[in-house]
Write a protein that holds these residues in place. Sequence first.
Motif, PDB file in Angstrom:
ATOM      1  N   THR A   1     -37.867 -17.058   1.952  1.00 48.23           N
ATOM      2  CA  THR A   1     -38.387 -18.442   2.349  1.00 48.23           C
ATOM      3  C   THR A   1     -39.455 -18.477   2.032  1.00 48.23           C
TER       4      THR A   1
ATOM      5  N   LEU B   1     -39.310 -25.796   1.628  1.00 48.08           N
ATOM      6  CA  LEU B   1     -38.689 -25.054   2.814  1.00 48.08           C
ATOM      7  C   LEU B   1     -39.544 -24.066   3.326  1.00 48.08           C
TER       8      LEU B   1
ATOM      9  N   SER C   1     -30.767 -21.905   9.435  1.00 45.28           N
ATOM     10  CA  SER C   1     -31.645 -22.727   8.577  1.00 45.28           C
ATOM     11  C   SER C   1     -31.096 -24.193   8.512  1.00 45.28           C
TER      12      SER C   1
ATOM     13  N   ILE D   1     -35.509 -30.014   1.705  1.00 48.40           N
ATOM     14  CA  ILE D   1     -35.227 -28.727   2.134  1.00 48.40           C
ATOM     15  C   ILE D   1     -33.941 -28.072   1.958  1.00 48.40           C
TER      16      ILE D   1
ATOM     17  N   ASP E   1     -33.916 -26.565  -1.317  1.00 49.33           N
ATOM     18  CA  ASP E   1     -34.523 -25.445  -1.289  1.00 49.33           C
ATOM     19  C   ASP E   1     -33.835 -24.291  -0.848  1.00 49.33           C
ATOM     20  N   ILE E   2     -33.097 -24.694   0.139  1.00 50.27           N
ATOM     21  CA  ILE E   2     -31.866 -23.738   0.619  1.00 50.27           C
ATOM     22  C   ILE E   2     -31.084 -23.250  -0.230  1.00 50.27           C
TER      23      ILE E   2
END
Length: 332
Positions: free
Chosen positions: A120, A126, A188, A209, A212-213
């Motif tokens: 991360t 993120l 997360s 986000i 991004d995960i």
Amino acid sequence: MQELFIQSLKDKFENPTSFAHEIAEILDIGYDAAYRRINLKTNLTLEESVKLAKHYNISLNKLFEIGNKNSIVTELSSPINDVEGLEQWIKESTKHVIAVKKVKNAQFIYSSKDIPVFHTLTNSLLTRYKMYVWLKDLNIEMTKSKITFDDWVKTIPSSLLKSAFELGEIYHHTNVIELWSDNTVNGSIQQVLYYFEAGLVSKESALQICDDIHDVITLVENKTINQSINGQNNSLSFMLYKCDLQSLSNTIMVITSYGKVFFSPFTVLSYFKVEHKETCDMMHEFLQKLMSNSKLLTTAGERDRTLFFKKVYQKISIAKERINMGDKMLYI
């Protein structure tokens, strides 16, 4: 106990005749006071012992092993109370693991209760969001504040981001074993939903986000597949285990030709650094047992690997659907 510790210090010192002078200088005390400590006429304080141990690179575990073999000395990471503390924590963590880039066949073993922090720490939203969440948990003023992520992200110092990227980069230069479960991604995702529903993260940021995960999971999946296809032809190995039996803990073990060290979680980001050989061997044995009871997705069949990642991707998709529904729910 003090006698053995002093002898350990002397063994590190090339010129015994000036030993007392150096002890006096390190402890900032007079020569006579240093002489009394060396000759056991005055007890060393804990603070003095720590200063000497750090200067001569001597493990204080040697002192405790004599009286109680179940007692060890650990190092606690620096507290994080604000942005400056977070940057200091990142720099400190980098110093702990930077050596693995230079040591051949060094290895990380990561028991991943959550997505490994190294994944991360990239130039992504993120990464910035993780910092926001960490400070929300650790900084009293941030906890009380209603500042949104979208406003706070504009204030992140470039030096903090640079330090974070440097720490994340180290992870890509060594051999890695990760243990995941079906729940590793949950934390997360839940963080995104929690702050979005609290009105502290905009819809656009929340969706980015989540993307991004998704990118992190894709990276992990590709590494797993490439190891499966290319095997030992890769210069660095990546092995992913799916653990269904035991709970994972975010413990990180670093193994080099010089020995083992592991970092055990204490609070949100703080950790205990353990170098005690016997304890490290016990932790390594425990991690090995976890692996033996887990499925190695690197060598598992395509079906098992696909099912695992499909379930993770579905969780991210469900979270995005929930975020998209958020606007509509306001009008019900």
